[in-house]
Scaffold this motif. Structure first.
Motif, short mmCIF file in Angstrom:
data_model
loop_
_atom_site.label_atom_id
_atom_site.label_comp_id
_atom_site.label_asym_id
_atom_site.label_seq_id
_atom_site.Cartn_x
_atom_site.Cartn_y
_atom_site.Cartn_z
N SER A 1 6.17 0.93 -11.57
CA SER A 1 6.22 -0.03 -10.47
C SER A 1 4.96 -0.88 -10.46
CB SER A 1 6.36 0.70 -9.13
OG SER A 1 6.20 -0.19 -8.05
N ARG A 2 5.14 -2.18 -10.23
CA ARG A 2 3.98 -3.09 -10.23
C ARG A 2 3.08 -2.85 -9.03
NH1 ARG A 2 6.27 -8.98 -12.29
NH2 ARG A 2 7.44 -8.18 -14.09
N THR A 3 3.61 -2.26 -7.97
CA THR A 3 2.81 -1.99 -6.77
C THR A 3 2.58 -0.49 -6.62
OG1 THR A 3 4.83 -1.95 -5.42
CG2 THR A 3 3.64 -4.05 -5.59
N SER A 4 2.51 0.24 -7.73
CA SER A 4 2.39 1.69 -7.68
C SER A 4 1.10 2.12 -7.00
CB SER A 4 2.44 2.27 -9.10
OG SER A 4 2.15 3.65 -9.08
N ARG A 5 1.23 3.07 -6.07
CA ARG A 5 0.07 3.70 -5.44
C ARG A 5 0.03 5.19 -5.78
NH1 ARG A 5 -1.96 -0.70 -4.96
NH2 ARG A 5 -3.63 0.28 -3.79
N LEU A 6 0.79 5.58 -6.81
CA LEU A 6 0.94 7.01 -7.10
C LEU A 6 -0.39 7.66 -7.44
CD1 LEU A 6 2.82 9.40 -7.43
CD2 LEU A 6 3.20 8.72 -9.80
N TYR A 7 -1.20 7.00 -8.26
CA TYR A 7 -2.48 7.60 -8.63
C TYR A 7 -3.36 7.82 -7.40
CZ TYR A 7 -7.24 7.90 -10.42
OH TYR A 7 -8.53 8.29 -10.66
N LEU B 1 0.81 -1.21 0.00
CA LEU B 1 0.00 0.00 0.00
C LEU B 1 0.84 1.26 0.00
CD1 LEU B 1 -2.96 -0.68 2.45
CD2 LEU B 1 -3.10 -0.14 0.03
N LEU B 2 2.01 1.22 0.60
CA LEU B 2 2.80 2.43 0.81
C LEU B 2 4.08 2.36 -0.01
CD1 LEU B 2 2.36 2.52 4.67
CD2 LEU B 2 0.88 3.50 2.94
N CYS B 3 4.69 3.52 -0.18
CA CYS B 3 5.89 3.56 -1.00
C CYS B 3 7.06 2.89 -0.29
CB CYS B 3 6.26 5.02 -1.30
SG CYS B 3 6.88 5.93 0.12
N ARG B 4 7.97 2.33 -1.08
CA ARG B 4 9.17 1.73 -0.53
C ARG B 4 10.27 2.79 -0.49
NH1 ARG B 4 7.99 -3.47 -0.11
NH2 ARG B 4 6.51 -4.40 -1.57
N ARG B 5 11.01 2.79 0.58
CA ARG B 5 11.95 3.86 0.82
C ARG B 5 13.15 3.76 -0.11
NH1 ARG B 5 14.61 5.36 6.69
NH2 ARG B 5 15.66 7.27 6.04
N ASN B 6 13.49 4.87 -0.73
CA ASN B 6 14.70 5.01 -1.54
C ASN B 6 15.68 5.82 -0.70
OD1 ASN B 6 16.66 6.24 -3.32
ND2 ASN B 6 15.38 5.55 -5.02
N ILE B 7 16.66 5.15 -0.13
CA ILE B 7 17.55 5.79 0.85
C ILE B 7 18.29 6.96 0.23
CG2 ILE B 7 19.54 5.42 2.33
CD1 ILE B 7 18.65 2.55 2.72
N LYS B 8 18.75 6.80 -1.01
CA LYS B 8 19.52 7.87 -1.64
C LYS B 8 18.65 9.10 -1.89
CE LYS B 8 22.69 8.76 -5.47
NZ LYS B 8 23.38 8.17 -6.65
N LEU B 9 17.46 8.90 -2.43
CA LEU B 9 16.57 10.03 -2.68
C LEU B 9 16.11 10.66 -1.38
CD1 LEU B 9 14.90 11.81 -4.54
CD2 LEU B 9 13.15 10.01 -4.58
N ASP B 10 15.79 9.83 -0.40
CA ASP B 10 15.34 10.36 0.88
C ASP B 10 16.43 11.20 1.54
OD1 ASP B 10 13.15 10.40 2.82
OD2 ASP B 10 14.53 9.33 4.13
N SER B 11 17.66 10.74 1.47
CA SER B 11 18.77 11.50 2.03
C SER B 11 18.96 12.82 1.28
CB SER B 11 20.05 10.66 1.95
OG SER B 11 21.16 11.39 2.41
N PHE B 12 18.81 12.79 -0.03
CA PHE B 12 18.93 14.01 -0.83
C PHE B 12 17.86 15.02 -0.42
CE2 PHE B 12 16.98 16.19 -4.47
CZ PHE B 12 18.01 17.03 -4.84
#
Length: 612
Positions: A264-270, A13-24
């Motif tokens: 992403s196959r589990t995209s919740r963006l919409y 249901l929720l986004c998976r964390r991207n450590i590099k982007l999150d740190s940026f």
């Protein structure tokens, strides 16, 4: 910023964390901006001048940003105040293959921009022989046949959609640190501010307004780089030339489109885009209401020395823990409970971090549901009706719960709590908020009866708002398989269907929709009335779409009203154009009328067949 937990159930249901982007994002945005970022996802982006570029879409409460892949600079794609529609397009993009092509979600966002339409060519392109890509066509399959553009380093090219149009932002040169993006691209770098004046008394939950819901933060004011922000004059800066080029010209608003292909196959963006847009139009419409502004009052950011001090997450957690302990103490009086809940509701309006803490501390949520059950259904008066104290407390509880749902859909703890034990707590919450909309009193027409009727009406309005929030939760879960989540829209309606007062409750909500959208009420709607109409329309539409028995009830009891009394033209007259929620509400009304006519036609056809 809310992220997924380690549990497997919440990851879908929720986004998976991207450590590099999150740190940026954490390093290069101010805290007020970072804390309001909900989620991010990689997408292929197409617009008037962005041609199939793989980028990260970063979603906050008020804006959508784009950043390169990997991240180097952050740029505004659009603000939700400019959005006119967000929809899924049923097509199959040719630049993907196999299952990715079948499962890709194509999202089209229509928004207003002041940027003139792109002319003969993109003057930013290095290859002048290459013309502009065509504007995205309407919904159809095989609408694009692109290839993802990549640089010699293997990274995608970087053309970024700004709120006023689409501009190209070059990658930082290799000598520059990736943690220090080009300040001309957005102006999100941390800039020191005058220190806030120390509080005159110890802070309480009322002072938790580090992320105000109404007034923009200083960083948000700087985001409008085309109007007021000062950017350094740097030779070779494409964006600076764009700003100087467009700064003096008068522009008219026009509609533009941004196309996002979630790979992403589990995209919740919409779903997150829809939820963020709903939250924004509700919040911004309510902010036009003086009563709402007083409830969520925060001082203007133009006077930083008078602003309430920014409270850290640790301090917020500490204050919330203190209030929770007071709420959960044994034998608390009704007066103390009411005052504490008022403080909690006001603080939750102002501070999104507090709302997230609420779901992480399940004891308070369980306590509120239990108190609502006892107050509204378990402690009836001797006459069998409601008392003023019961209605006042129940309304405050439901309002507090509704606030806690706002802007917390990416909070993993919320999903885990409400879906645990096959949705046991969610089921209790749903059944507790439904009540009999009719007063059972012996003194019909008396002053006390009129006061009770007004209190009951307030409760029914609040109950509709909370049910609306639950339906938004169900909308996200509806796209998951039953094994992953049970709290879908269909499940929600099935849970409340056996309630003895559901049909009366639903009829009450429908009657008020008919009253507002007919000629019986001529005055324009207030901001709060517009929001309530929007929420009621979403409730009726869900019943018509997802539950045949409830749909049949609405058809049989409101056939004539929806056929003759409810008019779209009347709704257009009563919904002021300056309210952000007006256009989405009109679309809901149109959907309800269209679906009602369709169901009525189908019913007549089935009746004729049976007669033959």
């Amino acid at each position: 910023m809310a992220r997924t937990g380690s549990g497997t159930g919440s990851g879908t249901l929720l986004c998976r964390r991207n450590i590099k982007l999150d740190s940026f994002l954490k390093r290069n945005t101010e805290r007020a901006v970072y804390e309001r970022i909900r989620t991010y996802e990689p997408c292929v982006v197409i617009s008037e001048t962005i041609n199939k570029v793989y980028m990260h879409v970063v979603l906050s409460d008020e804006r959508v940003y784009l950043t390169e892949y990997p991240p180097r600079a952050l740029t505004i794609a659009f603000s939700f105040r400019r959005v006119r529609d967000i929809e899924l397009v049923n097509d199959l993009p040719d630049f993907l293959s196999g299952k990715d092509r079948e499962l890709c979600q194509h999202i089209r966002i229509t928004y207003l921009t002041e940027k003139p339409a792109a002319k003969g060519r993109d003057w930013l392109r290095r290859d002048k022989r290459e013309g502009l890509p065509p504007a995205a066509p309407p919904s159809r399959r095989n609408s694009h046949s692109p290839t993802i553009i990549r640089t010699s380093e293997g990274y995608p090219a970087h053309r970024v959609q700004g709120e006023g149009g689409t501009e190209e932002v070059h990658m930082l040169p290799p000598t520059r640190s990736a943690s220090w993006p080009n300040p001309e691209s957005l102006g999100l770098l941390k800039v020191p501010h005058p220190p806030a004046r120390p509080p005159s008394k110890p802070p309480s939950l009322y002072s938790l307004s580090s992320s105000p819901s109404i007034s923009p933060s200083p960083s948000d004011q700087r985001l409008n780089i085309g109007e007021s922000a000062q950017v350094p004059r740097r030779m070779g800066s494409v964006l600076s030339r764009l700003l100087r080029r467009d700064g003096g010209s008068s522009r008219e608003e026009r509609q533009a489109e941004l196309h996002l292909y979630a790979v992403s196959r589990t995209s919740r963006l919409y779903l997150h885009l829809q939820s963020s847009w709903n939250s924004y139009i509700i919040r911004s419409t309510l902010s036009l209401d003086p009563l709402y502004r007083r409830r969520c009052s925060v001082l203007s950011d133009s006077t930083p020395d008078k602003r309430l001090p920014s409270i850290s997450l640790e301090r917020t957690a500490h204050l919330f823990g203190q209030l929770s302990a007071e709420l959960l103490q044994e034998e608390i009086s009704v007066e103390s409970l009411y005052l504490l809940l008022q403080e909690l509701r006001t603080a939750a309006h102002r501070n999104v971090a507090l709302r997230r803490l609420f779901w992480r501390s399940s004891e308070v949520c369980v306590f509120l549901v239990q108190t609502l059950e006892e107050s509204l259904h378990g402690c009836q008066s001797l006459s069998g009706g409601y008392t003023a104290d019961q209605l006042l407390l129940s309304t405050l509880i439901v309002q507090t719960l509704a606030v806690m749902f706002r802007e917390t859909e990416v909070e993993a703890a919320r999903h885990i709590l409400l879906s645990a034990k096959k949705g046991a707590l969610a089921s209790r919450m749903l059944l507790a908020l439904i009540c009999d909309p009719e007063l059972q009193t012996e003194n019909q027409g008396s002053l006390a009866d009129c006061e009770l009727q007004a209190l009951l009406a307030d409760y029914l309005d609040a109950a509709c708002s909370l049910l609306f929030e639950m339906l938004l939760l169900g909308q996200e879960a509806s796209r998951c398989s039953p094994a992953e989540n049970c709290v879908s829209i269909g499940w929600i309606l099935r849970v409340i269907q056996p309630h003895p007062h559901l049909l009366d409750f639903l009829s009450y909500q429908a009657q008020h929709v008919v009253l507002v959208l007919s000629d019986l009420q001529e005055s324009c709607l207030s901001p709060a009335q517009c929001v309530l109409l929007f929420q009621r329309c979403r409730l009726l539409l869900a019943c018509l779409q997802y539950n045949s028995q409830l749909a049949q009830h609405l058809r049989s009891h409101f056939r004539e009203e929806f056929r003759y009394s409810v008019k779209l033209s009347c709704a257009e007259e009563k919904l002021p154009l300056q309210y952000p929620i007006s256009q989405p509400t009109l679309r809901l009304v149109e959907q309800i009328l269209t679906l009602h006519r369709k169901l009525h036609t189908n019913t007549r056809a089935l009746t004729s067949e049976k007669g033959l």
